[in-house]
Enzyme design. Structure first.
Site, mmCIF file in Angstrom:
data_model
loop_
_atom_site.group_PDB
_atom_site.id
_atom_site.type_symbol
_atom_site.label_atom_id
_atom_site.label_comp_id
_atom_site.label_asym_id
_atom_site.label_seq_id
_atom_site.Cartn_x
_atom_site.Cartn_y
_atom_site.Cartn_z
ATOM 1 C CE1 TYR A 238 2.143 8.355 -4.162
ATOM 2 C CE2 TYR A 238 0.332 7.286 -3.047
ATOM 3 C CZ TYR A 238 1.110 8.389 -3.249
ATOM 4 O OH TYR A 238 0.873 9.520 -2.541
ATOM 5 C CG HIS A 246 -2.811 4.216 1.778
ATOM 6 N ND1 HIS A 246 -3.035 5.546 2.023
ATOM 7 C CD2 HIS A 246 -3.916 3.575 2.199
ATOM 8 C CE1 HIS A 246 -4.210 5.698 2.586
ATOM 9 N NE2 HIS A 246 -4.783 4.517 2.707
ATOM 10 C CE LYS A 277 2.940 6.771 3.433
ATOM 11 N NZ LYS A 277 1.706 6.033 3.460
#
Lengths: 309, 470
Positions: A238, A246, A277
């Site tokens: 993070y 997020h 991601k």
């Protein structure tokens, strides 16, 4: 609120877990050292759920080791130190501690009573306002055109009467409430026992998986790292506190000369891209020509994205 | 997300709906792929014991097959050792292997070898559609729609701006700019002018001289805005009309699809023969070996395409090539060769009637289709895991470490694979292959060799209690 616990913080080692029981320590580590851990204790108020959990906080071996290496914490074999500490605890220490607990309980009881009192006063005040407002409305509805003078003369009288009626029982009640102290259950064993970082129960550095260098590297870059098993990786990175951000990366560590199955790269790349991601693969670079005394390992990281989705 | 999975899932062999003109022609897949495998079967007529005639008919058909054996089609391919894959270049074989059992993949296509068709389409010879084009068209349409939307928004803004500006213009210099250039150029006929200038017709000649600079400016604007003609009652309308002109100007640029026909110097020069098929069918080694060994429908030639490789040495070859770099001698072969393990699983699922295709796009070993990729999405994603359970593998320390190295997987890996399959709505099948000891494997009898392997399947599903509740 920003209390700093006495350093180094003892990390309790109980049945192969690294646990923290002190809320101060937990908050301090999260705030200052970006260590979040995982809360594993059930909340006593709402025990029939496991979405929100509380103390104790479990640290991964990587987190525990990082803290120990930085000198912020030390690991203590909780069971044996607790036993021997209780045995060696003197009589007066014990009674002093009990007295302290009782005082604290009284303090807590007093605080709670005060808080209740304040709430009650607030409530009464609101009621009085409401009644007042209603009476005003009633008066405004009065068909007579020029009652202003009358109202002016009457209003303060109304107010004072309500105030008096509201205040008097409250003040009388406050003196009454200072009863039995609340019973306090201490969550840590270190106020009664002595904390010594150099005691015989402190443990060696925790054994960490081979991904530790990458963990330490990312942590030093300011990332908050959380265990990522649920999401199919080793760590989630993070950019800030996980409550606010997020995660940016799914982190997986590999040896420098490890053979990586291409299917695994595909599946990891897909997974990362599917949840917006990056998939981050990293490890310690193995340099043949660098001598061993240069202890700063160079960590290299690569991120992967699936372009076809 | 899984839309790229099958060639075209919406296609069906049902009768097309009435408004066929709008919908593209769909091939009848049920007819094209009516045979599940590239085999021709010749069933004997039914034998009915109490009917002597049936015995005769059976006997007769036996006899016919005995005298003139029905021709069994054997396709040929060659093994390319550089890419360690099997290539099929014969057009007929390519179609047959694709249509009957969905074997292989076009070297220039996503799955079905459709390069030639796309190429013909590109140069404007053919009208039918390939799956790549469907996807491409969908993407182009979406992009175009977005552009269109952006353009509309921009136009709306521009229009309001222009209207406001025009309203202001109208109030300050009514209509003068309009008339003057027309009069000067002599383009306009008098009647149109008359209509236009009805409100302020009289003073226009006098004013025109005074307002020379602004007139000139307006000439330019007018020429740009309204090249078609000057039949407009007032300037307010001019603005609206001009926006339409603008639109007609740049719509063609936007809406031209990416696949415009390439500039053909003489359009009729291209015919069916001028386009060479540059594509071949790539068979994976498992597919090729199944076709050779399991079905007997393929002959694999060696690199020089001289002689067909016999089945046992083909197996050796594939096993050697399943290592990287490829192992030269057959001595280095083990019972847990990657090829042996993956072939066992391939053979297993093919024998059970599934259409097995590579699952590399979803990071698994195989995808299992019920009838084939053109009919439905894949239902299962198969991950192969070797399992070393035979006591042989526990005998020595070396074997133990080897076995544990080969079968160890991390938990995060399993979660990762499982999550990806959940994303694409496949069921994850873990397929364990029990590895027999290397020693008691007969090298010459393939059937016996395969019999030593055991396959177990296990379905893994991520169960989320909160979402699974009714």
């Amino acid at each position: 609120m920003a209390t700093i616990p006495t350093l180094p913080i003892p990390i309790s080692y109980i049945t192969d877990r690294y646990l923290l029981f002190s809320i101060d320590a937990v908050m301090y580590l999260r705030r200052e050292h970006h260590i979040c851990g995982v809360p594993i204790g059930t909340l006593p108020q709402i025990p029939q759920q496991n979405v929100f959990l509380g103390l104790p906080l479990e640290l991964t071996p990587e987190e525990a080791r990082l803290l120990v290496e930085k000198g912020i914490a030390f690991i203590i074999d909780e069971a044996s130190s607790h036993n021997s500490g209780l045995k060696t605890l003197g009589k007066e220490d014990k009674s002093g501690y009990l007295l302290e607990l009782e005082q604290e309980g009284q303090r807590a009881a007093r605080l709670q009573a005060e808080r209740k009192e304040i709430q009650r006063e607030e409530a009464l005040k609101q009621i009085s306002h409401k009644i007042n407002a209603e009476s005003e409305v009633i008066q405004a509805r009065d068909p007579a055109g020029d009652l202003n003078a009358l109202e002016d003369s009457e209003d303060p009288g109304l107010f004072t009467s309500y105030h008096q009626s509201g205040n008097q029982p409250a003040s009388s009640r406050a003196s009454v409430v200072s009863g039995a102290p609340m019973s306090i259950t201490p969550a840590t064993s270190y106020p009664p026992l002595q904390t010594l970082s150099s005691c015989e129960f402190s443990m060696p550095l925790p054994n960490v998986p081979t991904s530790y260098p990458l963990f330490a590297h990312l942590h030093s870059k300011g990332y908050f790292l959380a265990p990522g098993l649920r999401f199919g990786c080793q760590y989630l990175a993070y950019p800030g506190d996980p409550l606010r951000f997020h995660s940016h990366f799914l982190v997986v560590s590999a040896e420098w000369d490890e053979e990586i199955d291409l299917l695994d790269l595909i599946v990891c790349g897909r997974l990362g891209t599917g949840v917006k991601k990056g998939f981050l693969l990293g490890g310690v670079e193995k340099k043949s020509h660098v001598s061993e005394d240069q202890d700063s390992q160079s960590i290299r990281t690569f991120s992967l994205e699936w372009a076809g989705m | 997300m899984a839309s790229d999975d099958t060639a075209n899932p919406t296609y069906s062999a049902k009768a097309p709906p009435p408004q066929q003109s709008t919908k593209p022609f769909k091939p009848n897949y049920r007819h094209i792929h009516q045979f599940p495998l590239p085999l021709t079967v010749h069933p004997l007529p039914p034998l009915i014991p109490h009917n002597p005639l049936s015995v005769i008919s059976v006997f007769l058909s036996y006899l016919t097959y005995f005298i003139s054996a029905p021709k069994h089609e054997v396709y040929s391919a060659y093994f390319d050792s550089a890419t360690s894959s099997v290539h099929v270049t014969d057009e007929k074989a390519i179609r047959a292997l694709w249509e009957m059992g969905f074997f292989g993949k076009g070297s220039l296509s996503r799955s079905e070898p459709s390069w030639l068709e796309r190429e013909k389409k590109r140069i404007g010879l053919q009208g039918s559609k390939t799956s790549e084009e469907t996807t491409g068209k969908r993407r182009a349409e979406r992009r175009e729609w977005k552009l269109e939307r952006a353009k509309k928004e921009k136009e709306a803004v521009a229009q309001t701006l222009k209207e406001e500006a025009a309203a202001k213009d109208h109030s300050t210099t009514p209509l003068n700019g309009f008339d003057e250039p027309q009069a000067k150029n002599g383009v306009t006929n008098q009647s149109a002018n008359g209509i236009m200038n009805a409100p302020g017709a009289q003073p226009r000649e006098a004013e025109a001289v005074e307002l020379e600079p602004s007139v000139l400016r307006d000439v330019e604007i007018n020429a740009y805005d309204n090249p078609v003609g000057n039949k407009l009652p007032n300037s307010n309308k001019t603005v609206r009309f001009s926006s339409i002109v603008e639109e007609t100007k740049f719509v063609p640029e936007l809406s031209t699809p990416a696949t415009t026909p390439s500039p053909t110097m003489n359009g009729d020069r291209f015919d069916e023969d001028s386009v060479q098929d540059e594509e071949h069918l790539q068979l994976s080694n498992e597919e090729a070996f199944f076709l050779v060994y399991g079905l007997g429908a393929l002959r694999v030639f060696d690199d020089r395409r001289q002689s067909a490789i016999p089945t046992t040495s083909l197996l050796q070859l594939f096993r050697q090539h399943s290592y990287f770099p490829c192992r030269d001698s057959s001595a280095g072969l083990e019972s847990d060769d990657p090829f042996m393990i993956s072939y066992v699983v391939y053979h297993h699922f093919r024998s059970l009637g599934w259409v097995v295709r590579s699952g590399v796009k979803f990071g698994v070993d195989y995808l299992l289709y019920n009838r084939g990729p053109v009919f439905s999405h894949a239902e299962f994603a198969v991950v192969i895991l070797p399992s070393y359970e035979h006591p042989y593998w526990f005998a020595t320390e070396e074997r133990r470490t080897r076995a544990s190295r080969k079968q160890t997987r991390s938990w995060w890996w399993l979660h990762c694979v499982n999550r990806v399959q959940a994303q694409v709505k496949k069921t994850l099948v873990l397929c364990f292959v029990d590895i027999p000891p290397s020693t008691d494997i007969p090298q010459d009898d393939i059937g016996l060799m395969l019999g030593h392997y055991k396959v177990r399947e296990m379905i893994i599903k991520r169960w989320v209690p909160n979402r699974s509740r009714d």
